[in-house]
Structures are given as C-alpha cells and as structure tokens.
Scaffold this active site. Structure first.
Site, PDB file in Angstrom:
ATOM      1  N   GLY A  20       0.779  -1.241   0.000  1.00 23.53           N
ATOM      2  CA  GLY A  20       0.000   0.000   0.000  1.00 23.53           C
ATOM      3  C   GLY A  20       0.807   1.286   0.000  1.00 23.53           C
ATOM      4  N   HIS A 118      -0.327   2.074 -12.939  1.00 17.51           N
ATOM      5  CA  HIS A 118       0.316   0.906 -13.531  1.00 17.51           C
ATOM      6  C   HIS A 118       1.807   1.202 -13.677  1.00 17.51           C
ATOM      7  CE1 HIS A 118       0.622  -2.792 -15.812  1.00 17.51           C
ATOM      8  NE2 HIS A 118       1.398  -2.140 -16.655  1.00 17.51           N
TER       9      HIS A 118
HETATM   10  C1  GAR Z   1       2.714  -0.514  -7.678  1.00 19.78           C
HETATM   11  O1  GAR Z   1       3.966  -0.498  -8.294  1.00 19.78           O
HETATM   12  C2  GAR Z   1       1.615  -0.420  -8.717  1.00 19.78           C
HETATM   13  O2  GAR Z   1       1.943   0.383  -9.804  1.00 19.78           O
HETATM   14  C3  GAR Z   1       1.481  -1.868  -9.118  1.00 19.78           C
HETATM   15  O3  GAR Z   1       1.582  -2.587  -7.923  1.00 19.78           O
HETATM   16  C4  GAR Z   1       2.425  -1.878  -7.033  1.00 19.78           C
HETATM   17  C5  GAR Z   1       1.709  -1.733  -5.714  1.00 19.78           C
HETATM   18  O4  GAR Z   1       2.569  -1.182  -4.767  1.00 19.78           O
HETATM   19  N1  GAR Z   1       0.239  -2.117  -9.786  1.00 19.78           N
HETATM   20  C6  GAR Z   1       0.095  -2.994 -10.764  1.00 19.78           C
HETATM   21  O5  GAR Z   1       1.002  -3.697 -11.161  1.00 19.78           O
HETATM   22  C7  GAR Z   1      -1.305  -3.061 -11.351  1.00 19.78           C
HETATM   23  N2  GAR Z   1      -1.263  -3.665 -12.647  1.00 19.78           N
HETATM   24  P1  GAR Z   1       1.967  -0.517  -3.465  1.00 19.78           P
HETATM   25  O6  GAR Z   1       1.065  -1.571  -2.817  1.00 19.78           O
HETATM   26  O7  GAR Z   1       3.181  -0.243  -2.622  1.00 19.78           O
HETATM   27  O8  GAR Z   1       1.245   0.710  -3.867  1.00 19.78           O
END
Ligand code: GAR
Length: 227
Positions: A20, A118
């Site tokens: 998150g 993304h």
């Molecule tokens: C982030 O890098 C986001 O861009 C990616 O997951 C990660 C979540 O990190 N999302 C995807 O790959 C969606 N296709 P976080 O939980 O630390 O925000």
C-alpha cells in the site's frame, strides 16, 4: 477569498492488495485540507495486506472483502465490493496495487470515477512483471501511468505519466524503486485533478481544463554501455 479548507472534498476509496505505498502517498497528500479529495475508505481483498495497518493508524475507515470467501464467484465478490463502497458514499475509487481484475459490471458502474496506477508507460508493458520485461526489451526509458479504468486490462485513457531512465546495472528491483518514487508523485497529482474536475473522461477520452503543458525539454537517454 474562498477558504480552501471549507470546500467540499470528494470522498475517495483506495483499493489495495499489499503493502500500500501508493495508498500512503494518497493519504499523505490528502492530509492537506486544500487537497480536493478525502480518503474516506481503504479496502483490501486480502486480510493480511500490510497497508491496512497504516490506514487504521491514520484513522481511516478500512474494510476487507476477501475474494477467497466467494469461491471464484467474481460477480458476488464485486457486488460486495460495490455495496461497501456505495454505503460509504464514495464518489471516486483509486486502485493502488489492487491485484484483482475487475469485470465490466463493476467498471461500467464506476466509469470516469475509477483510476488505476500501472508501473509502465502504457500502452507498453501491460500486465505483470513490467520492470523485468522492460529490462529484457532493452528500453532506455520506463515509467508509470495513472489512467481511467476501462473494461480492457491496463488500457484506459491516460491521465498522467512519469518517465525514468533505465540505468546501466539496473535490476528489476532497482528499476522498480525508481519508478515507484514517481508513482508516489503522479498518483496524488492525478487524483487531485480528477477530484477538482479539471480532468474528466469524456466519450472515452481524457479532457482537461488546465493547461498542464510540461517542460518541452526532451528526455534523451543514450544506449547502454557494453556489459
Ligand atoms: C505498484 O507499483 C503499482 O503500480 C502496481 O503494484 C504496485 C503496488 O505497490 N500495480 C500494478 O502492477 C497493477 N497492474 P503498493 O502496494 O506499494 O502501492
């Protein structure tokens, strides 16, 4: 002069599945009373998502809808999701590392009010493992995208992007960290624009009121030296 703290803020839910960090960036930005969105709910499909604790500590309402409890019934899972969000009078939904693919049923209910981040410069590298795939493809510029969500995976109209160079010696991890730092910049900035209405989804395209023309300086990154 109007007092920004008196303006009504747009009630926003952030949907997460893991640590998150993007949710934290949105929560931190929204601590400013002048920020046009209020994070009113953090929802996870995983009870063990690390980000839930941060949200609780920040005094934000949290909810867990565990997809495993729906035995593969996506419709029932999404109906539950929609209900919790609607019960909280949510107006905007930000997907932030929410790793469930949403069906057209849900997406069309939130058209123009559903954002995603993304970790690539869409339309390049849709899907998973974007950093490893960017390295394998030999691109010299990589980055991240905030977009409106449409029923096609990672295909919605682009709201904002940030680019970073790929450096000699990068691994998927070092590249991911460089991109993630930019995710934390552009997601709050994109949410602010959508919440204040200066960026909207109109006939499947992004329409913007403000002239946000970025620097015209080109980002030129030369080829990598021989390894
Ligand atoms: C982030 O890098 C986001 O861009 C990616 O997951 C990660 C979540 O990190 N999302 C995807 O790959 C969606 N296709 P976080 O939980 O630390 O925000």
């Amino acid at each position: 002069m109007s007092n920004p703290s008196m303006r009504r803020r747009v009630r926003t839910a952030v949907l997460i599945s893991g640590r998150g960090s993007n949710m934290v960036a949105l929560v931190e930005a929204a601590r400013d009373p002048a920020f046009p969105a209020e994070i009113a709910l953090v929802l996870s499909n995983r009870p063990d998502a690390g980000g839930l604790d941060h949200a609780r500590q920040a005094g934000i309402a949290t909810a867990v809808i565990d997809h495993k409890g729906f035995a593969g019934d996506r419709g029932a899972f999404e109906a539950a999701l929609h209900q919790v969000i609607a019960d909280k009078d949510i107006e905007l939904v930000c997907l932030a590392g929410f790793l469930r693919v949403l069906t057209p049923w849900f997406v069309t209910r939130w058209t123009g009010r559903l954002l995603n981040i993304h970790p690539s410069l869409l339309p390049a590298f849709r899907g998973l493992d974007t950093h490893a795939r960017a390295l394998a493809a030999g691109v010299r510029i990589h980055g991240c995208t905030v977009h409106f969500v449409t029923p096609e995976l990672d295909e919605g109209p682009v709201i904002m992007q940030a680019a970073v160079p790929v450096l000699a010696g990068d691994t998927a991890e070092t590249l991911a960290a460089r991109v993630l730092a930019q995710e934390h910049v552009i997601y709050p900035a994109a949410l602010a624009r959508v919440a204040q209405g200066t960026v909207r989804l109109v006939d499947g395209r992004v329409a913007a009121d403000d002239d946000d023309t970025p620097s015209t300086a080109p980002l030129i990154v030369p080829g990598l030296p021989e390894r």
